[in-house]
Design a protein around this motif. Structure first.
Motif, PDB file in Angstrom:
ATOM      1  N   ASN A   1      99.861 -19.933  -8.096  1.00 29.36           N
ATOM      2  CA  ASN A   1      99.002 -19.961  -9.270  1.00 29.36           C
ATOM      3  C   ASN A   1      97.632 -19.341  -9.020  1.00 29.36           C
ATOM      4  N   ALA A   2      97.443 -18.704  -7.858  1.00 25.41           N
ATOM      5  CA  ALA A   2      96.111 -18.214  -7.487  1.00 25.41           C
ATOM      6  C   ALA A   2      95.782 -16.880  -8.158  1.00 25.41           C
ATOM      7  N   GLU A   3      94.537 -16.719  -8.534  1.00 26.41           N
ATOM      8  CA  GLU A   3      94.016 -15.411  -8.916  1.00 26.41           C
ATOM      9  C   GLU A   3      93.628 -14.695  -7.622  1.00 26.41           C
ATOM     10  N   VAL A   4      94.076 -13.485  -7.433  1.00 31.77           N
ATOM     11  CA  VAL A   4      93.821 -12.746  -6.198  1.00 31.77           C
ATOM     12  C   VAL A   4      92.715 -11.724  -6.414  1.00 31.77           C
ATOM     13  N   VAL A   5      91.710 -11.759  -5.537  1.00 27.25           N
ATOM     14  CA  VAL A   5      90.605 -10.799  -5.572  1.00 27.25           C
ATOM     15  C   VAL A   5      90.695  -9.935  -4.321  1.00 27.25           C
ATOM     16  N   ASP A   6      90.793  -8.632  -4.503  1.00 28.01           N
ATOM     17  CA  ASP A   6      90.952  -7.694  -3.391  1.00 28.01           C
ATOM     18  C   ASP A   6      89.595  -7.405  -2.766  1.00 28.01           C
ATOM     19  N   LEU A   7      89.442  -7.736  -1.473  1.00 28.81           N
ATOM     20  CA  LEU A   7      88.188  -7.496  -0.761  1.00 28.81           C
ATOM     21  C   LEU A   7      88.377  -6.514   0.387  1.00 28.81           C
ATOM     22  N   ASN A   8      89.353  -5.672   0.322  1.00 30.72           N
ATOM     23  CA  ASN A   8      89.543  -4.673   1.371  1.00 30.72           C
ATOM     24  C   ASN A   8      88.287  -3.831   1.536  1.00 30.72           C
ATOM     25  N   GLY A   9      87.895  -3.604   2.804  1.00 30.12           N
ATOM     26  CA  GLY A   9      86.697  -2.831   3.098  1.00 30.12           C
ATOM     27  C   GLY A   9      85.428  -3.640   3.110  1.00 30.12           C
ATOM     28  N   ARG A  10      85.529  -4.945   2.861  1.00 31.15           N
ATOM     29  CA  ARG A  10      84.347  -5.817   2.846  1.00 31.15           C
ATOM     30  C   ARG A  10      84.345  -6.717   4.076  1.00 31.15           C
ATOM     31  N   THR A  11      83.177  -7.283   4.346  1.00 29.60           N
ATOM     32  CA  THR A  11      83.036  -8.252   5.435  1.00 29.60           C
ATOM     33  C   THR A  11      82.531  -9.567   4.869  1.00 29.60           C
ATOM     34  N   VAL A  12      83.161 -10.658   5.259  1.00 26.98           N
ATOM     35  CA  VAL A  12      82.795 -11.994   4.791  1.00 26.98           C
ATOM     36  C   VAL A  12      82.182 -12.754   5.965  1.00 26.98           C
ATOM     37  N   ILE A  13      81.010 -13.342   5.749  1.00 23.05           N
ATOM     38  CA  ILE A  13      80.318 -14.105   6.790  1.00 23.05           C
ATOM     39  C   ILE A  13      79.917 -15.472   6.241  1.00 23.05           C
ATOM     40  N   PRO A  14      79.651 -16.449   7.109  1.00 24.92           N
ATOM     41  CA  PRO A  14      79.124 -17.735   6.639  1.00 24.92           C
ATOM     42  C   PRO A  14      77.717 -17.566   6.088  1.00 24.92           C
ATOM     43  N   GLY A  15      77.287 -18.552   5.320  1.00 24.42           N
ATOM     44  CA  GLY A  15      75.923 -18.548   4.809  1.00 24.42           C
ATOM     45  C   GLY A  15      74.913 -18.593   5.938  1.00 24.42           C
ATOM     46  N   LEU A  16      73.762 -17.962   5.714  1.00 24.67           N
ATOM     47  CA  LEU A  16      72.695 -17.895   6.710  1.00 24.67           C
ATOM     48  C   LEU A  16      71.729 -19.061   6.539  1.00 24.67           C
ATOM     49  N   ILE A  17      70.996 -19.365   7.608  1.00 24.78           N
ATOM     50  CA  ILE A  17      70.030 -20.469   7.614  1.00 24.78           C
ATOM     51  C   ILE A  17      68.639 -19.934   7.897  1.00 24.78           C
ATOM     52  N   SER A  18      67.686 -20.265   7.045  1.00 21.07           N
ATOM     53  CA  SER A  18      66.283 -19.982   7.329  1.00 21.07           C
ATOM     54  C   SER A  18      65.675 -21.238   7.939  1.00 21.07           C
ATOM     55  N   ALA A  19      65.397 -21.195   9.235  1.00 20.90           N
ATOM     56  CA  ALA A  19      64.896 -22.373   9.946  1.00 20.90           C
ATOM     57  C   ALA A  19      63.386 -22.524   9.840  1.00 20.90           C
ATOM     58  N   HIS A  20      62.692 -21.521   9.292  1.00 20.89           N
ATOM     59  CA  HIS A  20      61.234 -21.611   9.167  1.00 20.89           C
ATOM     60  C   HIS A  20      60.803 -20.898   7.898  1.00 20.89           C
ATOM     61  N   SER A  21      60.698 -21.680   6.827  1.00 22.13           N
ATOM     62  CA  SER A  21      60.226 -21.170   5.542  1.00 22.13           C
ATOM     63  C   SER A  21      59.177 -22.130   4.998  1.00 22.13           C
ATOM     64  N   HIS A  22      58.489 -21.701   3.942  1.00 23.59           N
ATOM     65  CA  HIS A  22      57.511 -22.564   3.270  1.00 23.59           C
ATOM     66  C   HIS A  22      57.719 -22.428   1.772  1.00 23.59           C
ATOM     67  N   LEU A  23      58.421 -23.395   1.198  1.00 29.73           N
ATOM     68  CA  LEU A  23      58.681 -23.354  -0.231  1.00 29.73           C
ATOM     69  C   LEU A  23      57.432 -23.691  -1.028  1.00 29.73           C
ATOM     70  N   GLY A  24      57.263 -23.030  -2.159  1.00 25.75           N
ATOM     71  CA  GLY A  24      56.238 -23.403  -3.116  1.00 25.75           C
ATOM     72  C   GLY A  24      54.808 -23.026  -2.768  1.00 25.75           C
ATOM     73  N   LEU A  25      54.586 -22.375  -1.637  1.00 29.62           N
ATOM     74  CA  LEU A  25      53.204 -22.048  -1.258  1.00 29.62           C
ATOM     75  C   LEU A  25      52.628 -20.911  -2.085  1.00 29.62           C
ATOM     76  N   VAL A  26      53.444 -19.902  -2.328  1.00 31.29           N
ATOM     77  CA  VAL A  26      52.962 -18.722  -3.050  1.00 31.29           C
ATOM     78  C   VAL A  26      53.830 -18.503  -4.274  1.00 31.29           C
ATOM     79  N   HIS A  27      53.315 -17.685  -5.163  1.00 29.70           N
ATOM     80  CA  HIS A  27      54.075 -17.268  -6.337  1.00 29.70           C
ATOM     81  C   HIS A  27      53.821 -15.784  -6.513  1.00 29.70           C
ATOM     82  N   GLY A  28      54.859 -14.986  -6.255  1.00 31.44           N
ATOM     83  CA  GLY A  28      54.652 -13.543  -6.273  1.00 31.44           C
ATOM     84  C   GLY A  28      53.731 -13.131  -5.144  1.00 31.44           C
ATOM     85  N   ALA A  29      52.678 -12.387  -5.489  1.00 30.41           N
ATOM     86  CA  ALA A  29      51.731 -11.898  -4.483  1.00 30.41           C
ATOM     87  C   ALA A  29      50.517 -12.809  -4.349  1.00 30.41           C
ATOM     88  N   SER A  30      50.580 -14.013  -4.907  1.00 29.49           N
ATOM     89  CA  SER A  30      49.427 -14.914  -4.846  1.00 29.49           C
ATOM     90  C   SER A  30      49.249 -15.476  -3.444  1.00 29.49           C
TER      91      SER A  30
END
Length: 288
Positions: free
Chosen positions: A86-115
């Motif tokens: 019953n699966a819908e099949v999506v063809d990903l030939n030629g692509r690379t699949v990786i796990p999600g990345l982790i940002s271990a040092h970020s600062h949320l909410g400090l800036v907005h745009g170029a502020s």
């Protein structure tokens, strides 16, 4: 026609569609996100991609990934993993699949745009926009390493309840800085700047009560341009953090192990770490 791009355009919301804590970026600057909060109960098989699973082994050169609703059901080589009828099949030939990345040092909410950094930027709208942008870049986990408003805990909880999209939020609370020194931002309610050991201990107790994922101390002198934190202050903070860990254990909570860059040979330190920032875990505050 690009089948992955067409699938993304026709079936996925703008932010993401991902199994929680697993994001798969596809090569050639196109991306497909598999998101638990996207309530689709059908089965989808992504077939033909080169899959790097992050476990240290060789890549699967022709892989298949089966998703059932919000669950990653199977990953393996084409021919070894059966595709459900019953699966819908999506063809990903030629692509690379990786796990999600982790940002271990970020600062949320400090800036907005170029502020510049300002307390006015620390709003739910701005933080939600930032974690959604991280996720679009393939980053599924963000550690906001200090300079945080206490409101971030509420938004972290919203995510855990499935009411906010974007990269998973982890927080180091406000962190302990130095008066007239690091961090060099005017954030009176988002950074503790203890002047005495007693103030440092009190700050750690307050942060521990909010259940952060990490605790951060700024010990650097901004390349010789500002005062450093006095040793008796950061030693008091570290001792209080250890006491908080002991108390968490007595209360039946699991606690992440203390660590700091001082355990690494100096030649291995990244440039930023040479400024002597210390970030260490005080708890994940989950029942054992």
């Amino acid at each position: 026609m690009d089948p992955a791009r067409e699938f993304s355009k026709n079936h996925l919301p703008m932010t993401s569609y991902r199994v929680r804590n697993v994001v798969f970026g596809l090569a050639a600057f196109t991306a497909l996100w598999i998101h638990a909060s996207f309530a689709v109960e059908k089965t989808i098989a992504f077939s033909g991609a080169r899959i790097i699973d992050g476990n240290g082994g060789p890549a699967i050169e022709k892989g298949i990934l089966v998703v059932e609703g919000d669950r990653l059901a199977a990953v393996g080589a084409v021919g070894e993993i059966p595709i459900p009828k019953n699966a819908e099949v999506v063809d990903l030939n030629g692509r690379t699949v990786i796990p999600g990345l982790i940002s271990a040092h970020s600062h949320l909410g400090l800036v907005h745009g170029a502020s510049t950094a300002s307390p006015e930027n620390y709003t739910r709208e701005n933080v939600a926009r930032q974690v959604a942008q991280y996720e679009r870049y393939g980053i599924t986990t963000v550690m906001s390493l200090g300079c945080n408003s206490d409101a971030l805990y509420g938004w972290r909880e919203e995510q855990r309840q499935g009411r906010m999209e974007g990269a998973d939020i982890f927080t180091a609370d406000r962190g302990l800085g130095v008066t007239g020194g690091a961090p060099p931002f005017p954030l009176p309610t988002q950074v503790y700047r203890p002047a005495t050991p007693d103030e440092a201990r009190a700050a750690v107790r307050e942060m521990a009560a909010r259940h952060p994922d990490l605790l951060k101390l700024w010990l650097d002198d901004l390349f010789g341009k500002a005062p450093k934190m006095e040793p008796e202050i950061y030693k008091a903070a570290l001792a209080e953090a250890h006491a908080a860990i002991d108390e968490a254990h007595r209360s039946g909570f699991r606690v992440a192990r203390i660590s700091s860059i001082s355990a690494m040979p100096r030649r291995c330190w990244p440039r930023e770490s040479m400024s002597s920032r210390i970030a260490f875990a005080i708890s994940r505050w989950t029942r054992s």
